[in-house]
Write a protein that holds these residues in place. Sequence first.
Motif, PDB file in Angstrom:
ATOM      1  N   GLN A   1       6.434   1.981  -1.912  1.00  0.00           N
ATOM      2  CA  GLN A   1       5.854   0.630  -1.858  1.00  0.00           C
ATOM      3  C   GLN A   1       5.241   0.329  -0.491  1.00  0.00           C
ATOM      4  N   ARG A   2       4.560   1.328   0.048  1.00  0.00           N
ATOM      5  CA  ARG A   2       4.016   1.199   1.400  1.00  0.00           C
ATOM      6  C   ARG A   2       2.521   0.889   1.356  1.00  0.00           C
ATOM      7  N   TRP A   3       2.103  -0.025   2.227  1.00  0.00           N
ATOM      8  CA  TRP A   3       0.714  -0.447   2.313  1.00  0.00           C
ATOM      9  C   TRP A   3       0.090   0.018   3.618  1.00  0.00           C
ATOM     10  N   GLU A   4      -1.211   0.232   3.534  1.00  0.00           N
ATOM     11  CA  GLU A   4      -2.057   0.361   4.713  1.00  0.00           C
ATOM     12  C   GLU A   4      -3.314  -0.455   4.445  1.00  0.00           C
ATOM     13  N   TRP A   5      -3.822  -1.082   5.473  1.00  0.00           N
ATOM     14  CA  TRP A   5      -5.110  -1.762   5.298  1.00  0.00           C
ATOM     15  C   TRP A   5      -5.923  -1.655   6.569  1.00  0.00           C
ATOM     16  N   SER A   6      -7.207  -1.791   6.413  1.00  0.00           N
ATOM     17  CA  SER A   6      -8.108  -1.718   7.561  1.00  0.00           C
ATOM     18  C   SER A   6      -8.060  -3.031   8.327  1.00  0.00           C
TER      19      SER A   6
ATOM     20  N   ALA B   1      -0.579  -7.324  -8.400  1.00  0.00           N
ATOM     21  CA  ALA B   1       0.457  -6.564  -7.702  1.00  0.00           C
ATOM     22  C   ALA B   1       1.125  -5.576  -8.643  1.00  0.00           C
ATOM     23  N   ALA B   2       1.359  -5.989  -9.875  1.00  0.00           N
ATOM     24  CA  ALA B   2       1.978  -5.095 -10.854  1.00  0.00           C
ATOM     25  C   ALA B   2       1.055  -3.932 -11.189  1.00  0.00           C
ATOM     26  N   ALA B   3      -0.254  -4.213 -11.259  1.00  0.00           N
ATOM     27  CA  ALA B   3      -1.219  -3.147 -11.555  1.00  0.00           C
ATOM     28  C   ALA B   3      -1.239  -2.113 -10.449  1.00  0.00           C
ATOM     29  N   MET B   4      -1.000  -2.545  -9.221  1.00  0.00           N
ATOM     30  CA  MET B   4      -0.936  -1.614  -8.100  1.00  0.00           C
ATOM     31  C   MET B   4       0.122  -0.542  -8.353  1.00  0.00           C
ATOM     32  N   CYS B   5       1.251  -0.984  -8.881  1.00  0.00           N
ATOM     33  CA  CYS B   5       2.376  -0.070  -9.071  1.00  0.00           C
ATOM     34  C   CYS B   5       2.111   0.951 -10.170  1.00  0.00           C
TER      35      CYS B   5
ATOM     36  N   PHE C   1      -7.934  -0.720   1.601  1.00  0.00           N
ATOM     37  CA  PHE C   1      -6.478  -0.650   1.590  1.00  0.00           C
ATOM     38  C   PHE C   1      -6.005   0.591   0.834  1.00  0.00           C
ATOM     39  N   ARG C   2      -4.744   0.940   1.094  1.00  0.00           N
ATOM     40  CA  ARG C   2      -4.062   1.992   0.342  1.00  0.00           C
ATOM     41  C   ARG C   2      -2.641   1.513   0.043  1.00  0.00           C
ATOM     42  N   PHE C   3      -2.155   1.908  -1.133  1.00  0.00           N
ATOM     43  CA  PHE C   3      -0.810   1.527  -1.527  1.00  0.00           C
ATOM     44  C   PHE C   3      -0.115   2.742  -2.132  1.00  0.00           C
TER      45      PHE C   3
END
Length: 216
Positions: free
Chosen positions: A27-32, A68-72, A20-22
Motif C-alpha cells: 500500500q505504498r505511494w509515490e508521486w511527483s 481508492a478501491a480500484a487502485m488496489c 503517481f505510482r501505487f
Amino acid sequence: MSATAVDGVLAGTPQRVGRFRFWSTDQRWEWSDEAAAIYGYARGAQPSTELLLEHRHPDDRTLVTQVAAAMCTGEPFCARHRIIDTAGRVHHIIVVADRMLGEQGVLLGVTGYFVDVSDTLEENRQEILDGTLPELIESRAVIEQAKGVLMVVYGIKAEQAFRVLQWRSQETNIKLRALAQKLVTEILAMDGAPAAQRARFDHLLLTMHGGVVAAE
C-alpha cells in the motif's frame, strides 16, 4: 489504457499534471512534485491512501473511495472527482491509471496521472457565459416585447401570448426569437386607426414568417 496511450492523451495539454505510482503489496505511494503541488504540498511530501482520502470533497466521498478501491485491484481506470487542497481550494481532478507490471507480468500495482482541470473548466464556463449570455438576454427581451404586443392587441395573459408565439414558431418552423423580432419590428412601423391596425396585425401574425430564416 497503456502508459503510452495516456502520454499521448495528455501531451500538449495546459492542465497541471502529476504522476503517481501505487504498490498494492505494501500500500505504498509515490508521486511527483507536480502531483504533490495539486494537493497543496511542498516538494518531497509523502502521500498515503489516508492522506488522499482526507482531501475528498464532501459531495464526492463515495466516488473517491471507489477510486481508492480500484487502485488496489490494479485494473486500468479513469475517473473524475473533486478534492480540497491544503489551502481549502476545490480542484477538479481526472485520475487516469494503468496496471504496473513487474517481471513475467506480475501485477505490482498501478501507475498513472492526476490531471487538474479546474482552470480549464472555469475558462470553458466563462467562455460559454461570455458567448451565450448576451444572446440569451437579447433573445429573452425581444420575446417579452412580442408577448407584450400580443397581450395588448388581443387582451390575453402572458402565458397565452407565449403559447401563440410558440404555435406560430412550430407551424412555420421559424425560430421563436426570429418571429418575435419580426413581429416587434413590424408593429413599431404600423400606423392608422385602431381597427385597421388590428386587421393588419392579424394578417401580420399569420404571414410574418415570409422572408424569415427557418430554424435549423
